[in-house]
Design an enzyme around this catalytic site. Structure first.
Site, PDB file in Angstrom:
ATOM      1  N   TYR A 128       0.840  -1.203   0.000  1.00  0.00           N
ATOM      2  CA  TYR A 128       0.000   0.000   0.000  1.00  0.00           C
ATOM      3  C   TYR A 128       0.876   1.255   0.000  1.00  0.00           C
ATOM      4  CZ  TYR A 128      -4.284  -2.568   1.309  1.00  0.00           C
ATOM      5  OH  TYR A 128      -5.365  -3.393   1.347  1.00  0.00           O
ATOM      6  N   SER A 129       1.678   1.408   1.060  1.00  0.00           N
ATOM      7  CA  SER A 129       2.399   2.666   1.282  1.00  0.00           C
ATOM      8  C   SER A 129       3.431   2.942   0.204  1.00  0.00           C
ATOM      9  CB  SER A 129       3.110   2.626   2.628  1.00  0.00           C
ATOM     10  OG  SER A 129       2.194   2.325   3.633  1.00  0.00           O
ATOM     11  N   GLU A 244      -7.538  -5.449   9.107  1.00  0.00           N
ATOM     12  CA  GLU A 244      -6.226  -5.230   9.697  1.00  0.00           C
ATOM     13  C   GLU A 244      -6.391  -4.629  11.095  1.00  0.00           C
ATOM     14  OE1 GLU A 244      -3.569  -2.558   7.602  1.00  0.00           O
ATOM     15  OE2 GLU A 244      -1.814  -3.438   8.565  1.00  0.00           O
TER      16      GLU A 244
END
Ligand SMILES: Cc1cc2nc3c(=O)[nH]c(=O)nc-3n(C[C@H](O)[C@H](O)[C@H](O)COP(=O)(O)OP(=O)(O)OC[C@H]3O[C@@H](n4cnc5c(N)ncnc54)[C@H](O)[C@@H]3O)c2cc1C
Lengths: 384, 357
Positions: A128-129, A244
């Site tokens: 993601y990041s 998460e």
């Protein structure tokens, strides 16, 4: 798909004893209480033991190879794993991708990917990041462009935990640059062992290579590896962040830390110190109340309810409790607080290591600040 | 200028000395942390030639009276210097060798003050206690028996100044009957465990050990203050440049308030450290001085821990990497907050001393 016995039938005490007994007989002793997060090469025996037993995915439905466990029993399992000092696995497949596929994946995707998570054939990481997209995840710029039957991926991910162990990555990619940033993002499953993928480990504050940067240079991915609809990735990602947060809200880390705080106090001769006892009792109550709150969220999930933004409460509560307990470890450890290695080689006594591990728990999975923003805005309806 | 004997120095002259000391230290140390990074996890964890240079500037001699070849400065000068050392994360053992130097008779001093001989103090017998009377190490005027723990930089020492049940003893590191094992510390240095099995040592009588420990403890608090102030400035700088959601993250009020909380903690710490220095430079009673030092060290340990923890949080993931300099500050803080007495220990001592007063 094979399903193990249904342990929900057991009463809680019997279930706990069963789990404890099995862990004691099957957990590889050489990796008990690891001082650092283990790589797959190190935790694989445990992964495979759980896999063989059918215990890798306590929360998945039984028809997909999970245990279909009740919330309370999942908690008991967590407590027993932590009590014994079991290593954390490369668990992105079990805790994140699996639940997402079960919810949004096609039958073909489920049949292709879920069994391989359970067998350990596919080890997943989460992409993601990016350097420019941390808290502002929707600002991501890695892109995928359709070219015939393939998506062509270009860009960079970072802080990708255990990417050097993984052979697959689930990632968020930009598939439309012309619309609002949240509306041009898709969810893509990308193999790591193909041309154009480069992974560089990054040393963390424990000087351990837990996380990595991953570069994608014209990586070609079959069209059917996209999950859900094109440009619907953000909605799914938010669901995944929900999973998460449930996982990160589980009392795993705090309960481990609290049990080790007790041992540290004994080592320091503080076990009967009145000030210590009071602080310890405070943590114990925090943890007990957190557990009850956590169980109520898990129960809602199992009833099929969609969790709202308030799931962020769990993540804040757990990670900050974990941090407070390890902060306190440093306070009472005296000069031992400086040591890199566990005290006198005893891996149960590792205050500095645990303190460092607790630092990022309020950063990853959405920082404490971002979780508070979410609650303020979406739950409390505050203006701004 | 010998502050303790020469009471004619005006406040202004003194401020000027402090400014010069600070500027020259900052000038020499610079802002690059590359040297500090390179020395980590290498024996002995500091650089002997830089050490000599520092001794050449007189940094080790600050608290040694002029009559003994030192600079004879007061504690206010010393904390100003120590704060600069902390801001630069200096690994050289100035504060600890300074402690030994205060206790050593004249004949030992030239070699120590020039940087030729490194004599480290060894007082700790178990974790978490203050440098009080030793309970295990014995010395019959000739032979040392016992064990000292948590001797910082021990592998870099030529000799050790050891506290025993019958006063101080000086023992050579290479003497037979001395054995040393070491454990790595978070800052890239190490703690030594020393075992004395009848090693031959020299008695060091009439040493002002308690006063020297008080100096070192306060200098350590000042080091933590300097460390915290710089970690704070780096964090503020980062909040100004790191952009998310189309603006610098420092624009978010939630973070602005957190920054101000740290700023407040730093202000309290500076006030406490400077107050303790003034107290030592004045003629108040020993227990008042010790109480002020305990107050300052408790505060500085708390401050460094808080500021560095928050600095990591406010940096986000980059703060959790080894390559980001902010981590060096946290790891040094982890090493020093409980050294020369933890917050807990000093809080307890403060309360005990205030009861008496
Ligand atoms: C150990 C670790 C493992 C990780 N693993 C993964 C992984 O496997 N896969 C992956 O994709 N990512 C991973 N991450 C990245 C993680 O998701 C990001 O670190 C996180 O989203 C924060 O982004 P950032 O680090 O860029 O911090 P930034 O977004 O730059 O934030 C800096 C600071 O500003 C604060 N801030 C930012 N915006 C606001 C706001 N609007 N209001 C108030 N405060 C704000 C933050 O809370 C933080 O304190 C991991 C991170 C860590 C530390």
């Amino acid at each position: 798909m094979s399903t193990g016995e249904d342990l929900n039938a057991l009463d809680d005490a019997t279930f706990r004893a069963t789990v404890r007994d099995w862990i004691e007989k099957n957990y590889p002793p050489e990796i008990r209480n690891p001082t650092k997060r283990l790589h797959f090469a190190e935790n694989k025996p445990w992964y495979l033991a759980l896999s063989k037993k059918g215990w890798l995915a306590p929360g998945w439905p039984r028809e997909h190879g999970g245990m279909g466990l009740s919330a309370t029993k999942q908690l008991i399992m967590t407590e027993e794993f932590e009590r014994h000092g079991c290593a954390r696995l490369n668990d992105h497949g079990m805790t994140m991708l699996g639940p997402l596929l079960i919810r949004y994946g096609t039958e073909a995707q489920n049949a292709r990917f879920l069994p391989k998570i359970l067998s350990g054939e596919h080890i997943w990481c989460q992409g993601y990041s990016e350097p420019g997209a941390g808290s502002d995840l929707a600002g991501l710029s890695t892109e995928a462009v359709l070219d015939g039957e393939h998506w062509v991926v270009n860009g960079q991910k970072t802080w990708t935990t255990m990417a050097s162990d993984a052979n697959w990555i689930f990632m968020l990619v930009r598939t439309d640059k012309t619309v609002k940033k949240q509306e041009g993002i898709s969810f893509l499953l990308v193999p790591m062992d193909v041309p154009g993928v480069t992974v560089r480990p990054i040393l963390n504050l424990e000087r351990h290579d837990d996380f990595c940067e991953a570069f994608f240079d014209n990586v070609r991915v079959p069209r059917e590896n996209l999950v859900g609809e094109v440009n619907q990735g953000w909605t799914m990602a938010k669901t995944l962040l929900g999973f998460e947060r449930i996982f990160l809200g589980s009392p795993r880390q705090a309960s481990y830390a609290l049990s080790r705080l007790e041992l540290l106090a004994e080592h320091m001769g503080l076990a009967d110190d009145a000030v210590f006892r009071d602080r310890h009792a405070q943590f114990e109550l925090d943890l007990a109340d957190h557990n009850t709150l956590f169980a109520s969220f898990v129960a809602r999930l199992r009833r099929g309810e969609t969790l709202g933004a308030d799931v962020s409460l769990l993540k804040i509560s757990q990670s900050e409790l974990f941090r407070r307990i390890t902060d306190y470890m440093l306070e009472i450890a005296g000069e031992n607080a400086a040591l890199i290695e566990p005290i006198e080689g005893n891996r149960d006594l590792n205050p500095a290591g645990l303190f460092l591990q607790a630092r990022p728990s309020t950063i990853y999975g959405g920082s404490s600040e971002i979780q508070r923003n979410i609650i303020a805005k979406n739950v409390l309806d505050l203006p701004g | 200028m010998d502050i303790e004997s020469d009471q004619t120095a005006t406040d202004e002259e003194r401020m000027e000395t402090i400014r010069m000391l600070r500027d020259s230290a900052a000038g020499f140390l610079g802002s690059d942390l590359g040297r500090v990074r390179r020395l980590r996890f290498q024996d002995p964890g500091f650089d002997r030639s830089t050490w000599r240079e520092m001794c050449g500037f007189g940094w080790l001699s600050v608290r040694i009276p002029e009559a003994q070849g030192g600079l004879g400065f007061g504690m206010q000068e010393y904390v100003a210097l120590a704060a600069e050392l902390g801001a630069a994360l200096v690994p050289e053992p100035l504060i600890l060798v300074g402690l030994s130097a205060r206790c050593l008779p004249q004949e030992y001093l030239p070699a120590v003050l020039s940087g030729d001989r490194i004599i480290l103090p060894a007082w700790q017998e178990e974790a978490g206690t203050l440098a009080d009377a030793p309970r295990q190490t014995t010395f019959d005027g000739r032979k040392l028996i016992g064990e000292k723990r948590f001797v910082m930089h021990a592998r870099g020492a030529d000799a050790f100044l050891v506290t025993t049940m019958s006063g101080l003893a000086l023992v050579e590191a290479m003497a037979s009957g001395v054995s040393l094992t070491a454990e790595q510390t978070q800052d890239g240095g190490h703690y030594g465990t020393l075992r004395f099995d009848g090693a031959v040592a020299n008695a060091i009588p009439d040493a002002p050990f308690d006063a020297a420990v008080a100096d070192a403890t306060l200098a350590s608090a000042a080091y933590l203050l300097g460390l915290s102030e710089r970690a704070f400035r780096m964090t503020i700088d980062y909040l100004k440049i790191r952009r998310q959601f189309g603006k610098p993250v420092g624009a978010f009020q939630a973070l602005q308030h957190r920054a101000v909380d740290l700023y407040l903690e730093l202000a309290l710490t500076r006030a406490s450290v400077e107050n303790a220095a003034t107290t030592i430079d004045s003629n108040v009673s020993g227990s008042q001085q010790r109480a002020a030092v305990s107050r300052a060290k408790a505060r500085a340990s708390r401050c460094a821990s808080l500021v560095c923890r928050e600095a990591i949080q406010l940096h986000g993931a980059i703060g959790y990497t080894d390559e980001a300099d902010i981590g060096l500050f946290l790891r040094k803080a982890m090493t020093l907050i409980n050294h020369l007495g933890s917050e807990r220990a000093h809080r307890a001592r403060y309360v005990a001393l205030m009861k008496v007063a």
